[in-house]
Structure formats: C-alpha cells, structure tokens
Design an enzyme around this catalytic site. Structure first.
Site, PDB file in Angstrom:
ATOM      1  N   GLU A 199       0.654  -0.978  -0.225  1.00 48.93           N
ATOM      2  CA  GLU A 199      -0.039  -0.259   0.243  1.00 48.93           C
ATOM      3  C   GLU A 199       1.036   1.226   0.394  1.00 48.93           C
ATOM      4  O   GLU A 199       1.916   1.287   0.251  1.00 48.93           O
ATOM      5  CB  GLU A 199      -1.139  -0.100   1.349  1.00 48.93           C
ATOM      6  N   CYS A 214      -0.426   5.463  10.462  1.00 47.79           N
ATOM      7  CA  CYS A 214       0.753   4.938  11.084  1.00 47.79           C
ATOM      8  C   CYS A 214       0.145   3.785  11.775  1.00 47.79           C
ATOM      9  O   CYS A 214      -0.273   3.296  12.897  1.00 47.79           O
ATOM     10  CB  CYS A 214       1.519   6.094  12.365  1.00 47.79           C
TER      11      CYS A 214
END
Length: 349
Positions: free
Chosen positions: A91, A338
């Site tokens: 990704e 994150c």
C-alpha cells in the site's frame, strides 16, 4: 548518462546499447516518462515504430512494474493497493495538504518481520523485499497521473533500512535525469538498524532520518519492539549523535502514544532525560508525538489515545526545551494512518 542496471532504466539502456541504438534514445525515453508523463511505450511517438514494438515485447506495454488493484479516498488522503511480483501486495498513501503540498508515504517491504506489537504490517511477517522499481513505481504511478511530487517518506509497509534496494531507490529519486528530487525532500523512518544508519550518514547525509523510539525504557521497548534486544536504545542514540555531528542535520524521534502503556508523565520526563543527555543537549532532535491508531490487525490492541494525556506529555517536553510536535493524523477512516497499512487486506485474504 548511465543508469543502475538493477533499475528498469538501466535495463532499457542496456537493451538499447545491445541493439546499437544511438545514445540519445534513453534520454528520449526518460524525457517521455518524466517530462511528458507518458506511461505506454506505444505512445512515445518520438521513437521509431519498430523500436516501440521491441520495447513492448521486452518490457511490456507500460513502464510501470506494479499493478493498481484498489484505491480508497478520504479527506486529503488517497490510499492505493498495488500488486507487485509473486502476487504480493503493498500500500501507498498520497497526502494532499491545504497549502498545495503533496507528500507520498511509500512501502519498502511486503510485510515486515520485526514484529512491533502495535503495527498491523508486522503481524503478517515478511513476504518479500521490494525491488528498486517496485519502490520507485509507487511514486511514478502518481507522477504519470499528473501529481506534484513534493516529498517522499519511507514510512509505509516494512522497515526501510532492512532492504538494500532502498538505497538504489534513493539514487533514482535524486537522479537529475529521473525524479530529480533533492535528498532533503526524502525521509526514512527506522526502528534502529545501526549498520544502515551508518550508511545513510556516509552516503546520503542530506536525507531526513526518523528514529522510532516509542519508549525511553530499554526493557519496555524490547517488549514493544523486539529489535531493541539487537540494537538497544543507547547504542542507536550514540549512532544518531554521530549522524548529527557529521551532517549537522536534525533527527526526528517518532513516539506512538499507547494509552496506559507509554504515555505517562514519567515516560515524558524520561524522554527529556534521554534527549538532554545527547549531543548538544538534544537540540537537534525533534520529537513527533503520534496518536495510536487502533487496528484489529495488530498483534496487540490498545485503546484510543487520551487527548488530555497526549497534551500533558507534549507540555512536559516543550517546557524542558525539547523540540516537539503532535503529528496531525490523516486517513484513519480508511486505515491509511501510521501502523494501519495492509491490516484490513490481510484479514480479507
């Protein structure tokens, strides 16, 4: 002009030479890709038709070595799922800031074998290191669509400094004939791979470096991040001090706020003590506090970040003279923040 033969550009250059094509052909091709944003060899009309056909037969129809599988959008954020070799997936996240700046968070590995307890990517183990083209193509994909490439961070899937191809990618990103980016537009995040940090210092001194700390206590950090047993905090900090000494460049410290685990005022004061004891009393360290992003795919679950605790932690560091910011979060709703990358895709396999 000579390109690394590990890259597609080097391989195309070798192919052209072996076919006795004039030297300017490679420049025509790189200009088509990077200046005209042409992805298909067939559309590079500056090249003779027979050469275009030969390039297609040898390298495929498009210059991209990765394939788009899915795209998700949120406010200011686009997350893209790519297929790479061996049918694996990675990704990439594109962030658009309101000031017009575009930043790209790219992956360096498919999965990760370092097993940080709070990270979805690490839960699947390491499937493969990405090749240099698979790394740079994540950015090339967006460039070919017309996006502005302002900055790139190696903060996606994987530990960047555990993949040697990352250094080749840095070379491609800064090559004036390719992406032509200043090294200061590039950032690498690491859990503390000492030999590779030394290489960054020696060969890529202008690239921004971020160290993932997440606890100032060695024993606790080892529980959260097993790499600490191999490369303990103090040893990594010594190497970072040396990096600052030699480069005069700021080093960033990433600190994920795990509720009830590492977000106490005691932890904050220990971070202050750790940094104040460093080179120039820590003046060239900058702490980024990151709210924990819940993900069902991480090895362990932690609750939502306590905003009051995050603010109190921040104030302890700030009042002690530590450079500190609370990082703005984007893309949480599409698992693009994150520690969230690849989580939901892994669960659906």
């Amino acid at each position: 002009m000579n390109f690394n033969n590990k890259t597609k550009y080097g391989k195309i250059q070798e192919f052209l030479r072996s076919n006795n094509e004039p030297d300017y052909r490679i420049k025509q091709i790189t200009n088509a890709i990077f200046k005209q944003r042409i992805s298909r060899f067939e559309d590079m009309k500056v090249l003779p038709k027979l050469l275009r056909e030969d390039l297609i037969n040898n390298f495929g129809e498009t210059v991209l070595n990765i394939k788009l599988l899915a795209e998700q959008n949120s406010e200011q954020v686009t997350k893209v799922l790519f297929e790479v070799s061996k049918n694996e997936r990675v990704e990439t996240v594109n962030m658009k800031y309101k000031a017009g700046w575009e930043s790209f968070c790219i992956s360096s590995q498919c999965g990760c074998n370092f097993g940080c307890k709070f990270c979805a990517t690490g839960d699947i183990g390491l499937k493969k290191n990405l090749t240099v083209d698979e790394i740079t193509d994540q950015v090339l994909y967006f460039h070919l669509l017309g996006h502005q490439i302002d900055s790139i961070s190696f903060m996606g899937m994987g530990e960047a400094l555990a993949n040697r191809q990352v250094f080749d990618a840095l070379d491609s990103f800064t090559d004036p004939n390719l992406f032509a980016l200043s090294p200061r537009r590039l950032s690498i995040s690491t859990i503390g791979i000492i030999p590779s940090i030394k290489k960054i210092t020696q060969e890529y001194p202008q690239v921004n470096l971020t160290f993932s700390l997440h606890s100032p206590y060695s024993e606790e950090r080892s529980k959260l991040m097993p790499i600490n047993d191999r490369y303990p905090i103090d040893e990594v900090m010594n190497i970072l001090d040396e990096h600052i000494r030699l480069t005069s460049r700021k080093v960033y410290i990433a600190y994920i706020m795990l509720p009830g685990v590492n977000d106490s005022l005691e932890h904050a004061n220990e971070v202050v003590s750790l940094l104040k004891s460093r080179y120039k009393s820590g003046k060239l360290y900058h702490v980024n506090l990151i709210r924990y992003n819940p993900t069902i795919s991480a090895p362990e679950m932690y609750g939502e970040a306590n905003e009051g605790q995050v603010e109190a932690f921040y104030k302890v560091l700030k009042s002690a003279g530590i450079h500190v910011t609370i990082r703005s979060q984007f893309g949480i709703d599409i698992d693009a923040a994150c520690g969230q990358l690849y989580g939901n895709y892994q669960n659906s396999q």
